[in-house]
Design an enzyme around this catalytic site. Structure first.
Site, PDB file in Angstrom:
ATOM      1  N   PRO A   1       3.761  -6.479   0.891  1.00  0.00           N
ATOM      2  CG  PRO A   1       4.029  -5.954  -1.248  1.00  0.00           C
ATOM      3  CD  PRO A   1       3.148  -6.337  -0.721  1.00  0.00           C
TER       4      PRO A   1
ATOM      5  N   PRO B   1       0.940  -1.184   0.059  1.00  0.00           N
ATOM      6  CG  PRO B   1       0.372  -1.093   2.692  1.00  0.00           C
ATOM      7  CD  PRO B   1       1.068  -2.177   1.727  1.00  0.00           C
TER       8      PRO B   1
ATOM      9  NE  ARG C   1      -3.045  -6.923  -0.672  1.00  0.00           N
ATOM     10  CZ  ARG C   1      -2.587  -6.097  -1.691  1.00  0.00           C
ATOM     11  NH1 ARG C   1      -3.473  -5.430  -2.108  1.00  0.00           N
ATOM     12  NH2 ARG C   1      -0.995  -6.539  -1.358  1.00  0.00           N
TER      13      ARG C   1
ATOM     14  NE  ARG D   1       7.045   3.005  -3.066  1.00  0.00           N
ATOM     15  CZ  ARG D   1       7.450   1.308  -3.521  1.00  0.00           C
ATOM     16  NH1 ARG D   1       6.436   1.126  -2.745  1.00  0.00           N
ATOM     17  NH2 ARG D   1       7.330   1.574  -4.413  1.00  0.00           N
TER      18      ARG D   1
END
Length: 135
Positions: A36, A2, A72, A41
């Site tokens: 991940p 995200p 998702r 950020r």
């Protein structure tokens, strides 16, 4: 992804500790296991021009936007958003108890056909985890 963007009213800067908040939200997102490391950020932007509720100068806000990649399921998105929101609430607990404050979080999915990326951060993260500085 995200990409977590924190906006906050300038009148709460000193009591908010934006660098600590950025760190806390970043870690909360990663702790979900949904995102991940190389794609996460987190950043903050102070807003100097705002009007909140009745315009009283003590009113403050923190708004968090989470932009994530598509794909998702709803339960996963809700779990991730709730984890970050809970971290926001925990971070602002003392401020909330002492001042008028609005806290919000919105999670948005990026359209994969309209989201462009050029990123080598994943490679560097993997290399550092393996004890190397570079991929």
């Amino acid at each position: 992804m995200p990409h977590i963007v924190v906006e906050y009213s300038a009148n709460i800067r000193e009591r908010l500790d934006p660098p600590a908040l950025v760190g806390r939200l970043h870690e909360a997102a990663l702790a979900t296991g949904v995102f991940p490391v190389g794609g996460t950020r987190t950043r903050a932007a102070e807003r100097e021009h705002y009007r909140i509720a009745d315009g009283h100068p003590d009113n403050g806000f923190v708004h968090v936007t989470m932009d994530i990649g598509a794909g998702r399921d709803l339960e996963t998105r809700q779990r991730a958003a709730r984890a970050v929101f809970d971290a926001l609430v925990a971070h602002t607990r003392a401020l909330f108890a002492d001042a008028p404050l609005g806290l919000t979080l919105e999670l948005r999915e990026s359209d994969p056909q309209l989201s462009f990326k050029h990123n080598n951060l994943h490679d560097y993260v993997k290399a550092r985890q393996a004890g190397r500085e570079r991929p």
